[in-house]
Write an enzyme that holds these catalytic residues in place. Structure first.
Site, PDB file in Angstrom:
ATOM      1  N   HIS A 131       0.830  -1.218   0.000  1.00  0.00           N
ATOM      2  CA  HIS A 131       0.000   0.000   0.000  1.00  0.00           C
ATOM      3  C   HIS A 131       0.864   1.267   0.000  1.00  0.00           C
ATOM      4  O   HIS A 131       0.415   2.318   0.444  1.00  0.00           O
ATOM      5  CB  HIS A 131      -0.949   0.042   1.208  1.00  0.00           C
ATOM      6  CG  HIS A 131      -1.650  -1.251   1.480  1.00  0.00           C
ATOM      7  ND1 HIS A 131      -2.891  -1.551   0.970  1.00  0.00           N
ATOM      8  CD2 HIS A 131      -1.268  -2.330   2.202  1.00  0.00           C
ATOM      9  CE1 HIS A 131      -3.252  -2.773   1.375  1.00  0.00           C
ATOM     10  NE2 HIS A 131      -2.272  -3.264   2.124  1.00  0.00           N
ATOM     11  N   SER A 191      14.588  22.078 -15.767  1.00  0.00           N
ATOM     12  CA  SER A 191      13.411  22.915 -15.943  1.00  0.00           C
ATOM     13  C   SER A 191      13.863  24.262 -16.478  1.00  0.00           C
ATOM     14  O   SER A 191      14.931  24.761 -16.093  1.00  0.00           O
ATOM     15  CB  SER A 191      12.700  23.101 -14.601  1.00  0.00           C
ATOM     16  OG  SER A 191      11.888  24.261 -14.648  1.00  0.00           O
ATOM     17  N   LYS A 194      15.725  22.049 -10.493  1.00  0.00           N
ATOM     18  CA  LYS A 194      15.037  20.815 -10.882  1.00  0.00           C
ATOM     19  C   LYS A 194      15.886  19.869 -11.720  1.00  0.00           C
ATOM     20  O   LYS A 194      16.658  20.274 -12.566  1.00  0.00           O
ATOM     21  CB  LYS A 194      13.791  21.169 -11.701  1.00  0.00           C
ATOM     22  CG  LYS A 194      12.735  21.892 -10.887  1.00  0.00           C
ATOM     23  CD  LYS A 194      11.774  20.955 -10.214  1.00  0.00           C
ATOM     24  CE  LYS A 194      10.727  20.525 -11.202  1.00  0.00           C
ATOM     25  NZ  LYS A 194       9.752  19.631 -10.607  1.00  0.00           N
ATOM     26  N   GLU A 215       9.155   8.936 -16.810  1.00  0.00           N
ATOM     27  CA  GLU A 215       7.750   9.305 -17.028  1.00  0.00           C
ATOM     28  C   GLU A 215       7.264   8.874 -18.407  1.00  0.00           C
ATOM     29  O   GLU A 215       6.145   8.398 -18.574  1.00  0.00           O
ATOM     30  CB  GLU A 215       7.581  10.818 -16.847  1.00  0.00           C
ATOM     31  CG  GLU A 215       7.832  11.270 -15.423  1.00  0.00           C
ATOM     32  CD  GLU A 215       7.976  12.777 -15.334  1.00  0.00           C
ATOM     33  OE1 GLU A 215       6.962  13.442 -15.124  1.00  0.00           O
ATOM     34  OE2 GLU A 215       9.104  13.282 -15.487  1.00  0.00           O
TER      35      GLU A 215
END
Ligand code: ARG
Length: 462
Positions: free
Chosen positions: A161, A282, A288, A295
């Site tokens: 979980h 970024s 970043k 992704e």
């Protein structure tokens, strides 16, 4: 007299050429030119067989086979002029062959049809992609084995979980993916063996009256045998559907791992550092470093499973044998194959380059009461409590630690004994994460010895 604009392949029955819209919906040359090499290999095998069986002369077969090589080199060099009017790769190649060698070109299509031709070409193309997938999966498995070996005994939290459950080892977690990609690999090998039957010689649907030798062409093209039913050979695309479903399952595995890498590389987790080579920055936030490759891999399953669904819907309800619907098979498979191979390569690159942060993994492994099960097991083993009672006692100790804002090993013996009087100092030995993982010696468990045994087994296989 036939209209000059009607088709040169079947113009005899036609008085007029097609409407421009008809040509646009009908043509597949825009995409099936990717099968040029397979089409030419199939035609060369067919021509050699027609000569061997006496259907055409050796001279004609020779001219055809050489002319086809000329056409292939034109296609490979980029000088070939593809024509939409010629619909697909099969007719583009044959028409050009006629320009190159003249009259013998017209004998190539004896005893075959575009239906067995396209099934053959497409099978050869998909077979190459099964081989590429095998190579990509093996490379990824090897990269995972290297990670697993380096950190076979590094502790980290295991989750259920996405809540801390029990400590596991980094090596064990890497090896979980080795098992998944290993099954993908075995699915690839199974499907490749199953699909490797030659459709060539099934002709339009019924076979042919020419004395062809289907074993000869099957062998020349690397097939194990000719497909045994001509209707089936030209009309099923289950080999492509197996390819897409195997790709979908593998993409799903890639997606789960990609998601873990996204989570693990975040500032909140810091379990791994992805290399600059597989990250992006970024344009506005200078701090970043984004896990874009992970992704995009995570997203590919949508596209690949979409292709699987699309081809399932194209094929459902089609009566035997060939229908033009089946021309819609290629773009889906081409796109899925390109993206599957890219996702495999990107994941391999990321895994090779990433650094597991041993200290962050260890710090996280000890938090969240991860050794609570070890404590309950100790109560069963040493004090002889029934597991259900041990679970209850442990739950009370966890609640106590939580209210004190500390972890289980930080509770004093008096704290422990206030919940169960028989607890002794010995309990602390099982509360370390190292003890916890070392004790999981059951086959397939997370103990470093077990993990190393699995790494050894896999190294012999991959
Ligand atoms: N371009 C066609 C396809 O991809 C080739 C087969 C055409 N056969 C036919 N009977 N029209 O399916």
């Amino acid at each position: 007299m036939t209209d000059q604009s009607s088709n040169q392949m079947w113009g005899g029955r036609f008085a007029a050429g097609p409407d421009a819209i008809m040509e646009a919906i009908n043509a597949s040359i825009g995409f099936d030119q990717r099968m040029a090499a397979q089409d030419i290999a199939g035609s060369r095998a067919h021509a050699a067989m027609l000569a061997a069986t006496g259907v055409i002369t050796d001279n004609d077969a020779q001219a055809i086979r050489e002319g086809l090589l000329t056409v292939l080199s034109e296609i490979q060099s980029g000088s070939f002029q593809f024509s939409t009017a010629l619909e697909d790769i099969h007719m583009n190649v044959e028409a050009r062959l006629k320009e190159v060698i003249g009259e013998p070109a017209g004998r190539l299509h004896t005893g075959r049809s575009r239906n067995d031709q396209v099934a053959t070409d497409f099978k050869l193309w998909v077979r190459d992609q099964f081989d590429a997938a095998e190579t990509g999966l093996l490379a990824l498995i090897r990269a995972l084995l290297t990670q697993a070996e380096a950190g076979a005994d590094w502790v980290m939290p295991g989750f259920t979980h996405l809540q801390t459950a029990q400590p596991v080892t980094w090596g064990h977690h890497m090896m979980a993916y080795v098992e998944m990609f290993g099954r993908d690999l075995s699915r690839v090998r199974d499907a490749r063996a199953r699909m490797n039957e030659s459709p060539l010689g099934a002709a339009a649907l019924a076979g042919t009256s020419f004395p062809i030798d289907r074993d000869m062409t099957a062998q020349a093209l690397g097939f194990d045998r000719p497909a045994a039913n001509s209707l089936d050979a030209v009309s099923d695309r289950d080999f492509a559907l197996e390819f897409l479903s195997i790709a979908s399952i593998c993409a799903l595995h890639l997606s789960r791992f990609a998601e873990e890498l996204v989570i693990w590389s975040s500032a909140q987790f810091r379990f791994v550092t992805l290399s600059d080579r597989f990250s992006t920055g970024s344009s506005i936030m200078p701090q970043k470093k984004n896990p874009d490759a992970a992704e995009l891999i995570r997203a590919k399953v949508g596209r690949i499973y979409g292709a699987n669904t699309a081809l399932m819907m194209v094929m459902k309800g089609l009566p035997l044998a060939y229908s033009k619907d089946m021309q819609e098979d290629k773009e889906q498979v081409f796109d899925a194959a390109d993206n599957w191979m890219l996702a495999l390569a990107a994941m391999e690159g990321m895994v090779k380059d990433m650094t597991a942060n041993r200290d962050s993994l260890a710090a996280a492994a000890g938090s969240g009461f991860s050794t609570a099960t070890d404590l309950a097991d100790w109560l069963v083993r040493v004090l002889g409590l029934p597991f259900r009672d041990a679970h209850h006692v442990t739950g009370s100790l966890v609640a106590m630690a939580e209210s004190k804002g500390c972890d289980l090993p930080d509770l004093t013996l008096e704290d422990m004994q206030s919940v169960h009087a028989d607890i002794t100092e010995d309990v602390y030995s099982v509360l370390t994460v190292e003890n916890s993982v070392n004790s999981r010696q059951s086959y397939g468990g997370t103990a470093p010895d077990q993990v190393r045994a699995q790494i050894k087994r896999w190294k012999a296989l991959a």
